[in-house]
Every structure is written in C-alpha cells, then in structure tokens.
Write a protein that holds these residues in place. Structure first.
Motif, PDB file in Angstrom:
ATOM      1  N   GLY A 136      -4.627   3.476 -36.798  1.00  0.00           N
ATOM      2  CA  GLY A 136      -5.575   4.334 -37.502  1.00  0.00           C
ATOM      3  C   GLY A 136      -6.211   5.383 -36.603  1.00  0.00           C
ATOM      4  N   ILE A 137      -7.120   6.146 -37.187  1.00  0.00           N
ATOM      5  CA  ILE A 137      -7.784   7.234 -36.466  1.00  0.00           C
ATOM      6  C   ILE A 137      -9.276   7.185 -36.773  1.00  0.00           C
ATOM      7  N   GLU A 138     -10.089   7.361 -35.762  1.00  0.00           N
ATOM      8  CA  GLU A 138     -11.535   7.390 -35.970  1.00  0.00           C
ATOM      9  C   GLU A 138     -11.897   8.613 -36.821  1.00  0.00           C
ATOM     10  N   PRO A 139     -12.765   8.444 -37.827  1.00  0.00           N
ATOM     11  CA  PRO A 139     -13.099   9.540 -38.759  1.00  0.00           C
ATOM     12  C   PRO A 139     -13.545  10.822 -38.070  1.00  0.00           C
TER      13      PRO A 139
ATOM     14  N   SER B 163      -7.379   8.685 -42.817  1.00  0.00           N
ATOM     15  CA  SER B 163      -7.430   7.359 -42.205  1.00  0.00           C
ATOM     16  C   SER B 163      -8.814   6.779 -42.437  1.00  0.00           C
ATOM     17  N   ALA B 164      -8.853   5.503 -42.782  1.00  0.00           N
ATOM     18  CA  ALA B 164     -10.138   4.839 -43.030  1.00  0.00           C
ATOM     19  C   ALA B 164     -10.809   4.404 -41.734  1.00  0.00           C
ATOM     20  N   GLY B 165     -10.105   4.563 -40.612  1.00  0.00           N
ATOM     21  CA  GLY B 165     -10.706   4.206 -39.332  1.00  0.00           C
ATOM     22  C   GLY B 165      -9.780   3.372 -38.472  1.00  0.00           C
ATOM     23  N   THR B 166     -10.305   2.888 -37.367  1.00  0.00           N
ATOM     24  CA  THR B 166      -9.528   2.116 -36.406  1.00  0.00           C
ATOM     25  C   THR B 166      -8.920   0.871 -37.043  1.00  0.00           C
ATOM     26  N   ASP B 167      -7.622   0.661 -36.767  1.00  0.00           N
ATOM     27  CA  ASP B 167      -6.857  -0.497 -37.260  1.00  0.00           C
ATOM     28  C   ASP B 167      -6.699  -0.514 -38.779  1.00  0.00           C
TER      29      ASP B 167
END
Length: 317
Positions: free
Chosen positions: A254-257, A297-301
């Motif tokens: 994932g990707i940090e917002p 992306s909803a965030g990390t992992d």
C-alpha cells in the motif's frame, strides 16, 4: 470645464494617479484607491518612500507648479510571472541535478563491478557473477537514460505518439507472458482474465505496453515484499461507451495517503532504490494518448489500485 474633463480623464486612466501638494495627497484616482486603499486623501506620503512602500507598483513622477503628479503601473502580475518562471527554473535544476545523480550512481555500480572483474585475485567463478551484475546494471542505466530522454521530450512537446486501433487482448497476453516468471519468483499470484478479441482502444502500442508493463511490474514488486497475508495482483476491465477502463489491484504494502498526491512527480519514489520516473513517464504517455490514470490506496499494508482509462476505437467524438 477643462478641470472637470481632466479630472474625469484621470479617473478613467488604467494607471494609479496621485497628486501631492507638499507631500499631502490631494487627489487619487479610482485605480489608486482600489490598489492602495480608499483613505488616501489628506494622507502624508513621502515621494522617495513611495516605491519601497508599494513594491508591486512602478512609479514615475513629475512636477507641475507646486504639485507633484505620481503615475504608477501595477506590475504585480509581472512579478507573479517572474516568480512562476523562477519556480520552473528551480524545478528543472532539481530535476537535472537528481537525474545526474541517478546516472552517476548507476555508472559507478558498473565501474565497481568491472574494477573487481579485472582484479587478478578474483576467481573465475566470481568473475562470471560480476560480469552478470555489471550487465544488469548497464541495462538499468540504459533504461534510466531512455526514460529521462522520453520524459524531457514530452515535457518540451517534442514527442508525438501514433493514434491507431490496438487490441488489448493480444498486447496484454504478451506482457503477462513476460512477467509470469518474475511473479512466480516473487511468489505473487498474477490474475489477468482474457478479454474479447475485438476489445480495441486508440493509442500507440509501444506506449501502451510500456505503461502496462510498468504498472504490473510495480504491483508485483510491492506485493512481493509484503510480510504477511495473500500476495496477489489482479487485472480487471470495464467497458464504457466512450472508453475502456483497466484496473490493476494488488494486495501489497500500500501507500501512505499523504504520499498519493506526489506519486506522478519525477524522482518521487515510495520504494527504496526506485527512481520515481516510471509513474511520472507513464502518466505523460497516457495523457499523450488522451487517456487518464489514477492511483488509490487505503494506506500501509492495504494494497494499491491503479485505474487507467483509454479511448475506445470506433467511437465518434
């Protein structure tokens, strides 16, 4: 009568006009009041400080008897344009500085491997390994230089793409076949369903394949490094009247917002060792094909979803 006409003319002028008598404002036209404030009349203004107090106005003055006439031109838009150009120049300077650093790093890797290769104390078996590493580094350098050249050409409007009907199924099949081995080695399941043979978009084959290969390569790479949970990359399609959407979803890191708005900036990478050019170039190529790209992306992992839209062939605008 003449004074009245003169007064009206000053009010209609597209410049700031002040008439001072011994430093006191006796007249200010509408432009001056709008720019400097309406409470000007009767104020004491030092002529020599007028420019420093109003840096966004360029003043010229002349004397008529006991009066001093000050005419000012609003140059705030010029200053804004200068600031914009300075910003563009700074961005270009940073771009080329970073590009030079990336090229130097890749070249130094090759030189390092070759220096070890010619060392007489290195055994033959190790030399073969070093030669392979030098070759891989040279390929990365070549890809980096090609990406840089294409990105700069697009930025300068010097790169054009062909506009031709492209069958998605055959192109994706070719790309997936190339990436199957990579996904297998990374322990990532790659799911790409077949689509209709006649599903056709408009664009350039080389550009389309380059974009899709980069998106899928990223999805596999950032899914493979996930420590827990399923590792899967899925491609899906959606037909619309005017276009065709291709969605690539992965279950990766994932990707940090807060990083999402900057993903398409060159040399902004959210992965160690990445140059950040891939997504920037992909966006430029898609825009040249009059398509669109978005990343969520909803965030990390929590995985990443890339949505691409291309014009559909055979549809009149």
């Amino acid at each position: 009568m003449e004074a009245e006409v003169f007064h009206k003319a000053l009010q209609m002028m597209d410049v700031l006009c002040l008439i001072l008598e011994e430093g006191v404002v006796r007249f200010a036209n509408g432009k001056a009041q709008t720019t400097l404030g309406k409470k000007l009349l009767g104020q004491q203004i030092k002529e020599d400080l007028l420019q420093s107090q109003t840096p966004f106005v360029k003043w010229k003055s002349f004397n008529i008897g006991r009066y001093t006439v000050c005419l000012g031109t609003d140059v705030s838009h010029e200053k804004s344009e200068i600031q914009r150009l300075k910003g563009e120049l700074e961005k270009r300077r940073e771009f080329f500085a970073t590009a030079t650093h990336e090229i130097r790093s890749a070249a130094n890797s090759i030189l390092g491997y070759l220096a070890l290769f010619v060392d007489e104390e290195i055994k033959l078996a190790h030399r073969e390994e070093l030669a392979q590493k030098a070759y891989s580094a040279a390929l990365r350098l070549s890809a980096l230089v090609n990406d840089l050249l294409d990105y700069v050409r697009i930025e300068e409007g010097a790169k054009e793409l062909e506009d031709e009907p492209l069958k998605i199924n055959s192109m994706l099949h070719e790309i997936v076949e190339d990436l199957k081995g990579y996904a297998f080695r990374k322990d990532v399941e790659l799911q790409v369903p077949s689509v209709g043979e006649n599903l056709t978009i408009l664009g350039e084959k080389k550009a389309f394949c380059r974009v899709m290969r980069n998106i899928l390569d990223n999805a596999i790479k950032f899914t493979s490094v996930k420590e827990k949970g399923e590792k899967r990359v899925t491609v899906s399609f959606s037909e619309e009247e005017q276009g065709i959407s291709i969605t690539v979803h992965d279950t990766g890191i994932g990707i940090e917002p807060e990083k999402l708005p900057y993903l398409f900036e060159p040399f902004i990478s959210y992965s160690p060792g990445g140059t950040g050019l891939g997504l920037a170039l992909s966006k430029k190529l898609i825009e040249l094909m009059q398509g669109e790209i978005a990343i969520r992306s909803a965030g990390t992992d929590k995985g990443t979803t890339v949505e691409l839209w291309f014009r559909r062939a055979g549809v009149e605008k």
